[in-house]
Design a protein around this motif. Structure first.
Motif, PDB file in Angstrom:
ATOM      1  N   ASP A 443      -5.177   2.897  17.923  1.00 20.11           N
ATOM      2  CA  ASP A 443      -4.009   2.019  17.808  1.00 20.11           C
ATOM      3  C   ASP A 443      -3.823   1.554  16.373  1.00 20.11           C
ATOM      4  N   GLU A 444      -5.006   1.176  15.752  1.00 23.78           N
ATOM      5  CA  GLU A 444      -4.955   0.704  14.361  1.00 23.78           C
ATOM      6  C   GLU A 444      -4.378   1.797  13.473  1.00 23.78           C
ATOM      7  N   LEU A 445      -4.799   3.033  13.745  1.00 20.78           N
ATOM      8  CA  LEU A 445      -4.300   4.146  12.937  1.00 20.78           C
ATOM      9  C   LEU A 445      -2.820   4.380  13.196  1.00 20.78           C
ATOM     10  N   GLU A 446      -2.433   4.239  14.462  1.00 24.68           N
ATOM     11  CA  GLU A 446      -1.018   4.377  14.834  1.00 24.68           C
ATOM     12  C   GLU A 446      -0.183   3.343  14.073  1.00 24.68           C
ATOM     13  N   HIS A 447      -0.760   2.134  14.023  1.00 28.18           N
ATOM     14  CA  HIS A 447      -0.081   1.032  13.359  1.00 28.18           C
ATOM     15  C   HIS A 447       0.122   1.339  11.887  1.00 28.18           C
ATOM     16  N   ILE A 448      -0.944   1.816  11.261  1.00 27.79           N
ATOM     17  CA  ILE A 448      -0.831   2.050   9.821  1.00 27.79           C
ATOM     18  C   ILE A 448       0.085   3.238   9.545  1.00 27.79           C
TER      19      ILE A 448
END
Lengths: 587, 327
Positions: A443-448
């Motif tokens: 999710d964090e990667l998706e966010h970034i």
């Protein structure tokens, strides 16, 4: 039974509650007292029994000595009587009756204890006698057993136990007689010498000695007839009973004898010539009296020792428990929330209590520090969260993005609009993540990725980016929004001013128990003096300012996971910057 | 460890306080002298051989139980009023118990009960009193002893004969009861004829005089039964003086030295002896027991037995007949 038990339990509880039996002071006092009482009882009982045994032994032996003495005296007395008898025997002669009569009258004149001296011939007729009286014709001496015995056993001393002498009319004294058959000098005849004694001397001998207050001595002959007894008449009329059989059967010595619940010591001693027995009766009541006084003494001492012990134990236990009580009071204060306490150790008595106080002081200090730490940490956390929140809804970013969207829409770049809006929506969705602090790495990667997509459009493709993650790492959780400030930094301070195309690479890998995020750009780099201060910088609260975001992320990670995690920055001027973020593996 | 001074001082003070208490206690034990109690005996007569033996017994008991024994009595047994007076005086005297031999079975009841009401316990010896308030009666079973006189007399003279009775005081319980017993024994023998009963008032001379009278009035008399020591001595004297010893048989009562001499001289045939020593001794003993709150038996029979010339020197009898004087 059960009810009784319950009753006692109730009493015990009541006592316990009133006297606070569980307090150290009372436990010490009680234990002290109990031990002393036990010791006292033990010692006094032992002393008492040893003493009373010794006293009994002493009483027995002193009685024995006394009776021995009486025996010697009685023996002497009987010897005297025998000598009187011998004197008469030696002077028996038919021709010299006047001399004999003289001897008799002199002897009776001197000795008040001699009632009658008489000499009988073999027919039982009186040859001489003193004092003289009217001879009782009813009394036939020759028929008497003692007379016949004396005639038959010439030379033997024949003691006759107390009887009424009835030789003379009108005289009926009680006497003890000594008879002896004797050959008359110069004649074939045998005469019998009789010495009658009254009890006065024997009484004196026996009465003089005292066997305690009530003890007494009596004398019996070999047949068990009483020769002397202080209460002779009482025994004669049957009002008193003396266990003569017991005395008769026993050998010389001392014996215990219980009569009507009273213990006596019976001491028996046999008189030499007569086979009479001297019997001493001593009551144990004198010993009992001694015992009583001893027991009062023992009780007296015990009570006072007990009082002393109670006082001492109260004192000692108070001394011991006072500092503990003080400590307790201080602890109570802590319990009620006051941590500003430092117990004065010098004043606290025993070493144990001192070290206890010291430890307690340390504990309180440590608790105080921890609490302060927690308070500041919580404060920092709150602040960083606020900052993260601020970052999430950075209005600059939002209206710039929205501007870009408007601009794209006017240029009829609808695909761009779509991409932009989708990315923005994704960005905010993950930003918010339903308020959760931890989100999956994916999710964090998706966010970034959404962020970079938006920024890429906004900066008109001034840079490219790549995201490369180990599949393994995607599963793990991470603190949310840790990459965004770093990437933002890389864009604003790294690649924005570049003439060449900027490159931002994001890599996620797992190193043992750590998840490593690596953000690399090819920007100008950071000057070493700035770099040095970047994580220590004082906050001046300017959101979006380069570096502030970095520090915030670092603090959040450290607060959340501990000091060993956080951010590392490596930067080379004109080459680029690499930021490493380390967090623990969280499943 | 610092020692606080205050508790130590307090404790030492406590000890010092306790020491004199212990000493005082001991002193008390030493200084309390036992107050000797007094038992008063009011006999039927102050002085006579019989009552001397009673007194000996009483004194033996007094010595044994550590009490003072006061021996009192009228000069002769007829002085009933004198005895009543003596009994009443007891109330005002420092007497802890009274031992009484009642001169009259009835007349002494009132004064005695006054004494009892004054919380002085009363023990009756020898002659009973018609009162159930006395603690104990100690004496001869007089009915039984009287019966013994009758039986002994019959044994001596056989089933037929004329018999006179010399009693002592009408109204004294011991006299009445002995008569009762005597007549009970005679009733079984119809051949025995009781010619007369005289009362000598416990006076030897009167008894002697009355015996002369009987001898004068009743010819063919075979025997005289005398019911106490004085009557017996009087009868024996009269019979001996008249030269009738052995012809008129005598069964007497008690064992005074005079009587024993008459017995040894064959003037008296038999004597019924009592146990005056025991009466005196037990009287005082039970008085002491009563004072100490111990229970005492209501009636004690001190016993009686028949003595004649043949058995008088048997060890068990000579012990009764010749009391050991305790100087």
């Amino acid at each position: 039974m059960k009810r009784k038990l319950l009753f006692f339990k109730g009493i015990y509880k009541a006592i316990r509650n009133t006297f606070r039996i569980n307090s150290i002071q009372s436990v010490i006092s009680l234990a002290f007292t109990a031990v002393t009482v036990f010791a006292l009882v033990f010692v006094s009982v032992t002393l008492y029994s040893v003493f009373s045994k010794t006293a009994e032994r002493n009483a027995a032996s002193s009685t024995q000595q006394i009776i021995e003495q009486v025996n010697i005296n009685l023996d002497n007395y009987l010897m005297e009587m025998m000598e009187v008898s011998n004197l008469i025997s030696n002077n028996l002669s038919i021709d010299n009756l006047d001399d004999l009569s003289n001897i008799l009258s002199v002897t009776t004149g001197i000795r008040k204890d001699i009632v009658t001296l008489a000499v009988f011939d073999a027919d039982g007729d009186i040859v001489v006698c003193n004092p003289e009286g009217e001879y009782d014709k009813n009394y036939k001496v020759s028929e008497q057993k003692w007379f016949q015995d004396s005639l038959n056993n010439i030379g033997e001393y024949n003691f006759i136990s107390p009887h009424v002498q009835r030789l003379f009319v009108g005289m009926r004294p009680w006497v003890v007689s000594l008879c002896r058959g004797t050959k008359v000098q110069g004649s074939p005849e045998t005469w019998v010498v009789m010495v009658d004694m009254n009890f006065s001397v024997m009484e004196q001998l026996c009465k003089k000695v005292s066997l305690g207050k009530r003890g007494y001595i009596y004398v019996i002959d070999q047949y068990g007839d009483i020769v002397y007894h202080p209460q002779q008449q009482l025994i004669y009329v049957g009002l008193k009973h003396e266990d003569i059989k017991f005395a008769l059967e026993k050998e010389d010595g001392s014996y215990y004898y219980d009569l009507m619940g009273e213990r006596r010591i019976i001491t028996i001693n046999t008189v030499n010539y007569t086979n009479w027995k001297i019997i001493g009766i001593s009551y144990l009541d004198e010993i009992v009296e001694n015992r009583k006084s001893l027991s009062t003494l023992v009780i007296f001492i015990s009570i006072f020792s007990l009082l002393f012990v109670i006082a001492a134990s109260l004192f000692v236990s108070a001394k011991i428990s006072e500092p503990i009580k003080k400590l307790e009071r201080e602890m109570k204060k802590v319990e009620s929330g006051n941590f500003d306490i430092d117990i004065d150790i010098d004043d606290q008595g025993e070493d144990e209590v001192k070290s206890l106080s010291r430890a307690f002081n340390m504990m309180v200090k440590r608790i105080r520090n921890l609490m302060e730490q927690i308070i500041s940490e919580q404060e920092a956390k709150r602040k960083s969260e606020l900052k993260a929140l601020q970052a999430q809804i950075n209005p600059h970013f939002l209206y710039n993005t929205l501007d870009s969207i408007v601009w794209m829409n006017e240029n009829k770049d609808y695909a761009g609009v779509t991409t932009m809006v989708a990315a923005l929506s994704q960005f905010f969705r993950i930003s918010i993540s339903r308020g959760k602090e931890l989100i999956p790495v994916s999710d964090e990667l998706e966010h970034i990725k959404s962020y970079l997509t938006i920024q890429k459009i906004r900066y008109k493709n001034k840079f490219t980016f790549s995201i490369d993650a180990q599949t393994e790492a995607l599963e793990y959780k991470t603190l949310k929004l840790i990459l965004q400030p770093i990437v933002e930094n890389a864009i604003y301070h790294g690649v924005e001013q570049l003439y060449d195309e900027g490159i931002i690479n994001i890599k996620v890998s797992v190193e043992g128990k750590t998840v490593l995020f690596q953000v690399t750009d090819n920007g100008y780099g950071i000057k070493p003096d700035i770099l040095k201060n970047i994580l220590n910088r004082k906050e001046d609260g300017k959101a979006g300012q380069g570096g502030v975001g970095l520090k915030n992320v670092d603090e959040r990670i450290k607060l959340f996971f501990g000091e060993q995690y956080g951010i590392e920055i490596f930067s080379t001027l004109d080459v680029g910057t690499t930021v490493n973020i380390r967090i623990p593996v969280i499943e | 460890m610092k020692f606080k001074v205050l508790p130590v001082i307090l404790f030492i003070g406590l000890l010092l306080l306790a020491l004199p208490i212990g000493c005082i206690d001991n002193n008390n034990n030493l200084s309390v002298s036992e107050q000797k109690k007094t038992v008063k005996i009011i006999a039927k007569r102050k002085k006579s051989e019989f009552w001397d033996v009673v007194r000996m017994g009483a004194e033996a008991a007094g010595k044994e139980f550590n009490v003072n024994v006061e021996f009192w009595g009228p000069t002769n047994e007829l002085e009933i009023d004198k005895q009543i007076e003596m009994v009443r005086e007891v109330i005002n005297e420092k007497v802890d118990a009274l031992v009484l031999a009642a001169c009259d079975y009835v007349k002494l009841v009132e004064p005695t009960e006054e004494v009892i009401a004054a919380k002085i316990p009363v023990i009756v010896i020898d002659s009973d009193l018609k009162s159930d308030k006395v603690k104990s009666f100690i004496g001869t079973d007089n009915v039984g002893a009287g019966y013994m006189v009758g039986k002994t007399l019959v044994d001596i003279i056989g089933e037929n004969g004329n018999v006179a009775v010399m009693s002592f005081i009408k109204g004294a319980a011991s006299a009445d009861q002995r008569e009762e017993g005597f007549f009970k024994a005679i009733k079984d023998h119809p051949g025995i004829n009781i010619v007369t009963t005289e009362y000598c008032s416990s006076n030897i001379d009167l008894s002697e005089f009355l015996t002369y009278k009987i001898l004068n009035e009743h010819e063919g008399l075979d025997a005289i039964a005398a019911l106490n020591a004085d009557s017996t001595v009087g009868v024996a004297r009269a019979v001996e003086k008249r030269g009738l010893a052995g012809k008129i048989r005598i069964v007497g009562f008690d064992s005074t030295p005079d009587e024993i001499e008459f017995l040894e001289r064959d003037v008296i045939d038999a004597l019924i002896i009592q146990n005056p020593f025991s009466m005196g001794y037990l009287g005082v003993k039970y008085a002491v027991d009563t004072m100490n709150g111990k229970p005492v038996p209501k009636i004690v029979d001190t016993g009686s037995r028949v003595i004649n010339k043949d058995n008088m020197y048997l060890p068990e009898n000579q012990k009764l007949l010749f009391p050991l004087t305790d100087e």
